[in-house]
Scaffold this motif. Structure first.
Motif, PDB file in Angstrom:
ATOM      1  N   GLN A  84       0.841  -1.194   0.000  1.00  0.00           N
ATOM      2  CA  GLN A  84       0.000   0.000   0.000  1.00  0.00           C
ATOM      3  C   GLN A  84       0.875   1.242   0.000  1.00  0.00           C
ATOM      4  O   GLN A  84       1.737   1.396   0.864  1.00  0.00           O
ATOM      5  CB  GLN A  84      -0.933   0.001   1.210  1.00  0.00           C
ATOM      6  CG  GLN A  84      -1.918  -1.162   1.205  1.00  0.00           C
ATOM      7  CD  GLN A  84      -2.835  -1.187   2.399  1.00  0.00           C
ATOM      8  OE1 GLN A  84      -2.467  -0.753   3.483  1.00  0.00           O
ATOM      9  NE2 GLN A  84      -4.059  -1.687   2.206  1.00  0.00           N
ATOM     10  N   ASP A  94       0.569   5.596  -1.006  1.00  0.00           N
ATOM     11  CA  ASP A  94      -0.212   6.747  -1.444  1.00  0.00           C
ATOM     12  C   ASP A  94      -1.712   6.453  -1.431  1.00  0.00           C
ATOM     13  O   ASP A  94      -2.451   6.886  -2.323  1.00  0.00           O
ATOM     14  CB  ASP A  94       0.237   7.167  -2.853  1.00  0.00           C
ATOM     15  CG  ASP A  94      -0.147   8.599  -3.201  1.00  0.00           C
ATOM     16  OD1 ASP A  94      -0.296   9.409  -2.261  1.00  0.00           O
ATOM     17  OD2 ASP A  94      -0.292   8.904  -4.392  1.00  0.00           O
ATOM     18  N   GLY A  95      -2.150   5.687  -0.436  1.00  0.00           N
ATOM     19  CA  GLY A  95      -3.561   5.362  -0.314  1.00  0.00           C
ATOM     20  C   GLY A  95      -4.061   4.339  -1.310  1.00  0.00           C
ATOM     21  O   GLY A  95      -5.275   4.171  -1.461  1.00  0.00           O
ATOM     22  N   GLN A  96      -3.166   3.650  -1.999  1.00  0.00           N
ATOM     23  CA  GLN A  96      -3.524   2.681  -3.030  1.00  0.00           C
ATOM     24  C   GLN A  96      -2.978   1.305  -2.649  1.00  0.00           C
ATOM     25  O   GLN A  96      -1.927   1.210  -2.014  1.00  0.00           O
ATOM     26  CB  GLN A  96      -2.945   3.096  -4.389  1.00  0.00           C
ATOM     27  CG  GLN A  96      -3.304   4.510  -4.810  1.00  0.00           C
ATOM     28  CD  GLN A  96      -2.477   4.977  -6.002  1.00  0.00           C
ATOM     29  OE1 GLN A  96      -2.999   5.571  -6.920  1.00  0.00           O
ATOM     30  NE2 GLN A  96      -1.186   4.718  -5.981  1.00  0.00           N
TER      31      GLN A  96
END
Length: 364
Positions: free
Chosen positions: A44, A46-48
């Motif tokens: 995970q 950058d929020g991805q």
């Protein structure tokens, strides 16, 4: 199948390559939850969350590769790209027409050259068909019609249109702006000979991934600036758009997700002739002064990609200038997802969405 006069040897997979491809093809049919055991704990950033198929694939590629592209001899780097594409290509898609051709572009100009290409069509008919002219990725240095064969087969089948993959000349043998001139000449040839090629002249799109997305964008700008009939649509996958600066995504995804900052630096230094080339809109289309009047576009970026931010910036600049643009960030995917049609259902979904945008843009 190797393109005549392509300037590269056809990749011949070893038994190990075929076994890896078989394993990745099988894995590519499975849901992500079943792949997690191979892929490991979710990555995970950058929020991805990285697609588990690509997370597992990155582990396989790292084991097979002899080093980063910039650390390899040029021919070894080119073979490594072909091998990576082969292992992720999946089962071959059979089409009514798959034919190697020569585009007669040289004429009387000694700087020009006849170029190999590969023509794909889902049906064999004399009726004029829409066409996508495709420019492969590979940093203007690597890649070929062979490395992107599976991608073009998929686009032709799912799109129900002809696809022409162009084997433009590569750096360092042919530096900037040769690739620009080759791809622009290829578009002009198709446009001006549409009837003979069985192409609907009003439904010609250009597209490509990475360096090929860069070239497709530049072809549209150059045709507009020359006052010529432009492509009817542009399909830009993870496009490189700015060599003059580095965005935040370069730092966030600088290594560990296939395309690295160091590799991108090497590509650019191999392709361009001088620092002045970096600010030439033919190399950095994001630096164009005018974005109005360009063809409608679909821009697809990968969440885990150093080029993510500049691709999205290009889409916004076009949209701000009144161009009809659909922008889709595939948050779980890495840079070369167009080559992963056999390795990831999420990659296939991304290409299917692009095909939908292409069909709407060409209105067929």
């Amino acid at each position: 199948m190797n393109s005549p006069m392509s300037g590269h040897r056809a990749f011949v997979p070893t038994l190990a390559d075929r076994l890896v491809k078989a394993a990745m093809t099988t894995a590519g049919r499975l849901p992500g939850g079943l792949i997690r055991a191979i892929a490991g704990s979710p990555r995970q950033v950058d929020g991805q969350t990285l697609d588990p198929h690509f997370q597992a694939g990155l582990r396989v590629i790292s084991l097979m590769a002899g080093g980063e592209y910039e650390d390899l001899a040029l021919e070894e780097a080119r073979e490594t790209v072909e091998r990576s594409a082969f292992t992720a290509s999946g089962d071959r898609i059979d089409l009514a027409v798959v034919k190697d051709i020569i585009l007669p572009l040289a004429g009387d100009d000694p700087a020009r050259a006849d170029l190999p290409g590969r023509l794909y069509a889902p049906v064999d008919t004399d009726e004029p068909q829409p066409m996508l002219i495709y420019f492969h990725g590979g940093g203007w240095t690597l890649g070929s019609v062979d490395s992107h064969d599976a991608t073009c087969r998929y686009l032709a089948r799912e799109g129900g249109l002809k696809v022409l993959s162009v084997d433009y000349r590569l750096a360092p043998e042919f530096q900037f702006p040769t690739a620009v001139e080759d791809t622009l000449a290829a578009f002009r040839y198709v446009r001006d000979n549409a009837t003979e090629l069985g192409v609907d002249a009003s439904r010609i799109a250009v597209g490509g991934d990475s360096a090929g997305g860069n070239l497709a964008a530049v072809v549209c700008q150059q045709a507009r600036d020359a006052g010529e009939t432009m492509p009817a649509f542009q399909l830009l996958f993870v496009p490189a758009t700015d060599m003059s600066a580095r965005t935040a995504s370069y730092e966030t995804f600088r290594e560990g997700f296939y395309l690295t900052k160091a590799t991108m630096d090497w590509y650019e230094k191999t392709y361009i002739r001088s620092e002045d080339d970096r600010t030439d809109p033919r190399a950095s289309p994001l630096l164009a002064k005018d974005f109005s009047g360009l063809p409608p576009a679909h821009v697809a970026t990968g969440g885990f990609d150093p080029l993510r931010d500049e691709g999205e910036a290009y889409a916004r600049r076009m949209s701000d200038a009144g161009v009809a643009v659909s922008l889709r960030r595939h948050a779980s995917l890495v840079h070369p997802f167009v080559n992963g049609v056999g390795a990831s259902p999420v990659a296939r979904e991304a290409l299917a969405q692009a095909v939908g945008a292409l069909r709407m843009g060409l209105a067929y």
